[in-house]
Write a protein that holds these residues in place. Structure first.
Motif, mmCIF file in Angstrom:
data_model
loop_
_atom_site.group_PDB
_atom_site.id
_atom_site.type_symbol
_atom_site.label_atom_id
_atom_site.label_comp_id
_atom_site.label_asym_id
_atom_site.label_seq_id
_atom_site.Cartn_x
_atom_site.Cartn_y
_atom_site.Cartn_z
ATOM 1 N N ILE A 196 9.776 0.001 5.059
ATOM 2 C CA ILE A 196 8.587 0.229 5.898
ATOM 3 C C ILE A 196 8.919 -0.102 7.345
ATOM 4 O O ILE A 196 9.475 -1.163 7.632
ATOM 5 N N ASP A 197 8.557 0.789 8.232
ATOM 6 C CA ASP A 197 8.724 0.503 9.664
ATOM 7 C C ASP A 197 7.831 1.461 10.444
ATOM 8 O O ASP A 197 7.533 2.556 9.976
ATOM 9 N N ARG A 198 7.454 0.994 11.650
ATOM 10 C CA ARG A 198 6.727 1.906 12.535
ATOM 11 C C ARG A 198 7.682 2.935 13.115
ATOM 12 O O ARG A 198 7.277 4.003 13.536
ATOM 13 N N ARG A 215 6.394 5.172 6.999
ATOM 14 C CA ARG A 215 6.307 4.914 8.444
ATOM 15 C C ARG A 215 4.922 4.360 8.727
ATOM 16 O O ARG A 215 3.930 5.110 8.731
ATOM 17 N N HIS A 216 4.832 3.054 8.949
ATOM 18 C CA HIS A 216 3.522 2.387 9.012
ATOM 19 C C HIS A 216 3.698 1.012 9.605
ATOM 20 O O HIS A 216 4.787 0.436 9.553
ATOM 21 N N THR A 220 -0.636 -4.057 8.400
ATOM 22 C CA THR A 220 -1.955 -3.539 8.038
ATOM 23 C C THR A 220 -1.966 -3.061 6.578
ATOM 24 O O THR A 220 -2.957 -2.529 6.104
ATOM 25 N N LEU A 221 -0.830 -3.267 5.878
ATOM 26 C CA LEU A 221 -0.770 -2.901 4.461
ATOM 27 C C LEU A 221 -0.969 -4.169 3.626
ATOM 28 O O LEU A 221 -0.276 -5.166 3.837
ATOM 29 N N LYS A 222 -1.910 -4.109 2.712
ATOM 30 C CA LYS A 222 -2.198 -5.274 1.872
ATOM 31 C C LYS A 222 -1.286 -5.247 0.637
ATOM 32 O O LYS A 222 -0.795 -4.172 0.241
ATOM 33 N N PRO A 223 -1.078 -6.394 -0.002
ATOM 34 C CA PRO A 223 -0.260 -6.397 -1.229
ATOM 35 C C PRO A 223 -0.744 -5.360 -2.245
ATOM 36 O O PRO A 223 0.067 -4.672 -2.867
ATOM 37 N N SER A 224 -2.072 -5.233 -2.383
ATOM 38 C CA SER A 224 -2.577 -4.283 -3.388
ATOM 39 C C SER A 224 -2.267 -2.828 -2.994
ATOM 40 O O SER A 224 -2.228 -1.940 -3.856
ATOM 41 N N ASP A 225 -2.052 -2.567 -1.699
ATOM 42 C CA ASP A 225 -1.671 -1.196 -1.284
ATOM 43 C C ASP A 225 -0.248 -0.869 -1.736
ATOM 44 O O ASP A 225 0.103 0.293 -1.927
ATOM 45 N N LEU A 226 0.603 -1.916 -1.836
ATOM 46 C CA LEU A 226 2.045 -1.691 -2.058
ATOM 47 C C LEU A 226 2.474 -2.006 -3.483
ATOM 48 O O LEU A 226 3.510 -1.536 -3.948
ATOM 49 N N GLY A 227 1.716 -2.846 -4.173
ATOM 50 C CA GLY A 227 2.040 -3.173 -5.572
ATOM 51 C C GLY A 227 3.094 -4.252 -5.670
ATOM 52 O O GLY A 227 3.583 -4.776 -4.663
#
Ligand SMILES: C[S@@+](CC[C@H](N)C(=O)[O-])C[C@H]1O[C@@H](n2cnc3c(N)ncnc32)[C@H](O)[C@@H]1O
Length: 314
Positions: A196-198, A215-216, A220-227
């Motif tokens: 993950i990177d901007r 690309r993010h 702003t990504l929560k653990p539940s977004d990524l698993g």
């Protein structure tokens, strides 16, 4: 020969001023070596700590080398003064293991001592040091073609010191992954990597079979977004509190097992308050690695968390 009630702290390369700030009640400074009387301290900006310093008096170079050899085999010279005399003593000692090391390797468990001359006939020597490497230094056999940056060396060093590493098929999240050095290293272990990177990950790294990219903004990504992740790695350039907040959410979620994250300092500053909060997370180690620059590395493994006494938490 006399035991000193003291410890000597060898500053991380380039960071003597930060170490001096951490040890205001020092007894003496010899080059990059700071001696503090009394119990062992836990400063962060060290490359090696001399844990059992001895004061040794000697009449000649030969006598100095003999005194050291009578204690153990391995001694790294730290020349703070009298460089030539220190080199002559070192020449009379067994050679040190200085060859670049192939990753992965198990750190040597034979004692590695260190000595420095105070004057022509006196030295401080410690047979017990915190680092298994001479003066805390070592180099890897580098891959000059595969990785797109040299940052992979600090992840390798963290994994060597962790004593464990991602296994084939384990899921790794690599935050702040561009251009892709850590991702290259993790994929090289056979792990599945979400990078993950901007910014863009170098295309040939993004194209590796075990690599996916996102690309993010990682924060702003929560653990539940990524698993779930077996390893959560971060080399994101950010203020330390932002990283602490993000890993705090991961710890709370229980979705990440092991962490290797760099805590980047801004300018000449050291965010000691936030560093102490990382260190207080049960099972944590916060180290300045030989391959770190103006940053510290936070290592937190599931197995250490499970066995740690409850700490202050985040
Ligand atoms: C030191 S570089 C990482 C080097 C990388 N580990 C390697 O081995 O090649 C830091 C990266 O953090 C990224 N970054 C900074 N803020 C970020 C954020 N909020 N989310 C994701 N990436 C971020 C930057 O774009 C930069 O690529």
């Amino acid at each position: 020969m006399r035991e000193l009630d003291a410890s000597c702290y060898h500053a991380a390369r380039g960071f003597l001023p930060l170490l001096l700030d951490e040890l205001p009640d020092r007894d003496r400074v010899d080059g990059e070596l700071v001696t503090v009387l009394g119990p062992r301290r836990r400063p962060y900006w060290t490359r090696n700590v001399w844990e059992k310093p001895l004061l040794i008096e000697f009449a000649s170079v030969g006598e100095a080398a003999k005194a050291l050899r009578s204690i153990q085999r391995n001694w790294a010279p730290l020349p703070a003064r009298l460089h030539r005399r220190a080199a002559l003593i070192a020449d009379k000692l067994p050679p040190l293991p200085l060859k670049p090391k192939a990753f992965p390797f198990v750190p040597p468990d034979v004692p590695m001592g260190a000595f420095t001359l105070l004057d022509e006939n006196t030295m401080i020597a410690s047979p017990v040091c915190s680092s298994p490497f001479p003066n805390g230094e070592f180099e890897f056999d580098e891959d000059k073609e595969g990785p797109p940056s040299r940052a992979y060396r600090k992840l390798w060093e963290a994994l060597v010191l962790a004593g464990t590493m991602p296994a084939a098929g384990e899921r790794c999240i690599d935050a702040g992954a561009s251009p892709g050095g850590w991702t290259w290293a993790l994929a090289g272990l056979g792990a599945e990597v979400l990078a993950i990177d901007r910014a863009e990950i170098e295309p040939r790294i993004a194209a590796l079979p075990k690599v996916r990219t996102l690309r993010h903004d990682a924060f702003t990504l929560k653990p539940s977004d990524l698993g779930p992740a077996d390893w959560l790695c971060s080399d994101v350039i950010c203020y330390p509190p932002a990283l602490l907040e993000w890993v705090g959410a991961w710890l709370e979620s229980g979705l990440a097992r092991n962490f290797v994250c760099t805590i980047k300092m801004q300018g000449a500053l050291f965010d000691k308050a936030t560093t102490e909060r990382f260190a207080a997370i049960p099972g944590s180690r916060v180290l300045h690695l030989w391959h770190n620059r103006h940053e510290l590395t936070w290592i937190n493994l599931e197995r250490d968390r499970l066995h740690a006494a409850p700490g202050a938490g985040i």
